[in-house]
Every structure is written in structure tokens, then in C-alpha cells.
Design a protein around this motif. Structure first.
Motif, short mmCIF file in Angstrom:
data_model
loop_
_atom_site.label_atom_id
_atom_site.label_comp_id
_atom_site.label_asym_id
_atom_site.label_seq_id
_atom_site.Cartn_x
_atom_site.Cartn_y
_atom_site.Cartn_z
N HIS A 44 60.97 23.43 43.97
CA HIS A 44 61.78 23.68 45.17
C HIS A 44 61.55 22.57 46.21
O HIS A 44 62.49 22.05 46.80
CB HIS A 44 61.43 25.04 45.76
N HIS A 47 63.16 19.30 45.08
CA HIS A 47 64.61 19.45 45.14
C HIS A 47 65.10 19.27 46.59
O HIS A 47 66.06 18.54 46.85
CB HIS A 47 64.98 20.84 44.62
N GLY A 59 71.00 17.74 45.06
CA GLY A 59 69.57 17.62 44.80
C GLY A 59 69.31 17.25 43.35
O GLY A 59 70.16 16.65 42.70
N ILE A 60 68.12 17.60 42.84
CA ILE A 60 67.77 17.23 41.47
C ILE A 60 68.64 18.00 40.49
O ILE A 60 68.75 19.22 40.56
CB ILE A 60 66.29 17.53 41.19
N CYS A 72 68.92 21.75 36.53
CA CYS A 72 69.00 22.66 37.66
C CYS A 72 70.43 22.79 38.13
O CYS A 72 71.18 21.81 38.17
CB CYS A 72 68.13 22.13 38.80
N LYS A 80 69.02 28.64 43.34
CA LYS A 80 68.78 27.56 42.39
C LYS A 80 68.41 28.19 41.05
O LYS A 80 67.53 29.03 40.98
CB LYS A 80 67.64 26.67 42.87
#
Lengths: 137, 184
Positions: A44, A47, A59-60, A72, A80
Motif C-alpha cells: 500500500h 503504491h 499507481g503500481i 494490482c 486495491k
């Protein structure tokens, strides 16, 4: 072609669901429950950093390591969902996460007694996730 | 224009996949909820507030189903999100497509107009309930759903078909885009 584990984080980054597909992934099942929470929190953090640096919303999305891949999916509502699997399953993971998101919306969110921030403890959800994971080729 | 057509197409294909319920069961259930609240609570304002709260709880949950089943991935952009609400949301859950009108210059307020809706078929408001917003639950649903997307809005019923207007109008005003929520 194995999916090792699935994690779902709430909007605030709490681990609300986590499943290790034990019979297919004896290695992953050796990680203790506490360590899994730790792993989810670390992810988290990265990310969130990724999003802040990049300025994007996603994000990732993918991480490759060794024989494995992590994918993800962030939802516009701030959830997520991420999955760890063998690289050979990499192409199927986007679809897998979409299927899990649908199960979550149908089985979990429609249960009036399930609060949105609370951990998910639903037998039907767990069974449905297992079934979906087994179907991934 | 093509964006609108695209959303309409997504709505139709999602609508065809969802389970349906007979609209009269729905109308009667909603009627029962409202009348029970009217009986149980002391005043009509309280009833409106409860309907709004119930709607909010529904909206918070429905938004994920809509996103999961349509594959849409909207940013908190008021124009686009309101198009999704009307063309996809209302289409797949209530079978109707309200019209959007009266956008203000900076795209923060808009009016949704409903010509008809299964919610209020057969309903005639008695004069003792002149202040009841029968549609208030819908306001709550919009508010709850948009809140999950990081948009804080205020919804007000500005015209009510049950009170003699041509259409039922809901004014949606964007108050805040809650970016920080996702980064903290």
C-alpha cells in the motif's frame, strides 16, 4: 500456472481480505497471517508513493520478481485488489482481477450486514474466489 | 456525442446481463418503506432525512457493482461522471435515462430531470404530506455513489411530479473534489 494469493485493501489501506490458495501454493501458505498484513501494508505504501511521484491515478500495476508476478487493480472507489501468481499466468490476471471485483460487488457489498471498511468474512465469497482462481489457466 | 453513444452501448450490454425484478414489486416495496417511515417518525423532515441516509448507504455499495460490471474507470470529472450516472446508472438500475440540463459555466451544477420512474408509479401524495420528498432516496443514492468517487455533492429536489410539476428535477451541486482522501 498457479495463482498464489489474493489481497484486497480498503480505501484507507487496511487489509480487508486475503486468501492463499494453499493446495496449489505450499510455499505461500507458510507466510504467517501477521506477515501477510505486513506485506499488504508495505505494498500500500509503495503504491501510494508511486501515484504521488507519477501523478497518475493508477499507481503500481505490475511487479515482476523471480518466477512470479504481482498485478494490482485499483478501483475508482479507492479499493486495491492485487494478486500474486506464476509468470505463466500473467496474461490472465487482468481478467481474474475483474472477475474478483465483480464477485466483491455482488457477494460482499450487497450483504447489508457487511460494513465497507470491515474485513470480509464470507464463506460464499471465499468459495467463489477459489473457484475463479482454479479456473485460471 | 460518441462518448454518449459509447456509454449507452455499455449500459445496454450490462443491462442485458443483470437479473431483473418485476417493477411493481419494486414500486410496492419502496412504497412500503416510505409509508412505514411516515408512520414511525414524528415529522416529515425526519422521513426525508432517513430516506436520504438510506439512499446514501445504497449508493456507496452500488457504485462498485456498476464499475465492476461495466469496466468503466472514471476520474472525478463532474461532466463525465454525471453522464455515467444518467446513461448507465439509472439505465441499468431503474430502466430510465433522465436528462441532464442547465450545466453552469464551470461544470459544477446540473439538473437531472425524470419524466417517469418506477419508484413513483401509482403514487398520489395526500395533502398532509405536502413536504414529503418521495424521491429523496434517489438523491441519497447519487450523493453516496459520487462520494465514493471522491466527489462531495449536494442533491436537492427542485421540482416534483407528485406535486404537479411536469418532471421531477434533482439539482446536483459539486461542493468538493476530495483528492486528499486517496493520497493520505
Amino acid at each position: 500456472m498457479v495463482i498464489h494469493s489474493l489481497f484486497i485493501l480498503s480505501q484507507s489501506g487496511n487489509l480487508i481480505y486475503n486468501q492463499v490458495f494453499q493446495e496449489r501454493s505450499p510455499e505461500a501458505s507458510k507466510i504467517s497471517a501477521n506477515d501477510q498484513i505486513l506485506l499488504a501494508s508495505v505494498f500500500h505504501g509503495f503504491h501510494t508513493m508511486g501515484r504521488a511521484i507519477d501523478g497518475s491515478k493508477s499507481g503500481i500495476e505490475k511487479v515482476y520478481f523471480g518466477e512470479c508476478v504481482l498485478e494490482c487493480r485499483g478501483t475508482p472507489t479507492g479499493l486495491k485488489l492485487f494478486v500474486i501468481a506464476d509468470r505463466s499466468s500473467a496474461d490472465a490476471l487482468t481478467k481474474f482481477l475483474s472477475a474478483i471485483y465483480e464477485l466483491l460487488a455482488d457477494i460482499v457489498l450487497k450483504n447489508p450486514f457487511q460494513s465497507l471498511q470491515q474485513p470480509i468474512r464470507s464463506e460464499l465469497f471465499t468459495q467463489s474466489v477459489s473457484k475463479t482462481a482454479l479456473a485460471v489457466k | 456525442m460518441s462518448r454518449e453513444r459509447n456509454l449507452a452501448k455499455i449500459a445496454e450490454s450490462t443491462f442485458s446481463k443483470l437479473d431483473k425484478v418485476h417493477s411493481e414489486i419494486f414500486t410496492m416495496t419502496y412504497g412500503a418503506i416510505v409509508t412505514t417511515l411516515v408512520e414511525d417518525l414524528d415529522n416529515v423532515d425526519e422521513v426525508n432525512a432517513q430516506l436520504d441516509k438510506m439512499g446514501h448507504n445504497i449508493g456507496e455499495r452500488l457504485v462498485d457493482e456498476l464499475l465492476a460490471k461495466t469496466g468503466l474507470n472514471p476520474q472525478p470529472d463532474m461532466r463525465y461522471v454525471m453522464e455515467i450516472v444518467t446513461r448507465v446508472g439509472f439505465r441499468i438500475y431503474l430502466g430510465i435515462t433522465p436528462t441532464l440540463s442547465n450545466w453552469n459555466a464551470d461544470s459544477t451544477t446540473v439538473t437531472l430531470s425524470f419524466r417517469d420512474s418506477a419508484l413513483s408509479d401509482w403514487v398520489e401524495l395526500p395533502h398532509t404530506l405536502d413536504d414529503l420528498s418521495y424521491f429523496q432516496l434517489v438523491c441519497g443514492v447519487i450523493r453516496g455513489a459520487l462520494e465514493m468517487l471522491g466527489m462531495k455533492v449536494k442533491c436537492t429536489i427542485t421540482a416534483d411530479k407528485l406535486k404537479g410539476a411536469q418532471t421531477t428535477d434533482i439539482l446536483v451541486e459539486l461542493q468538493e473534489v476530495m483528492q486528499a482522501k486517496f493520497y493520505n
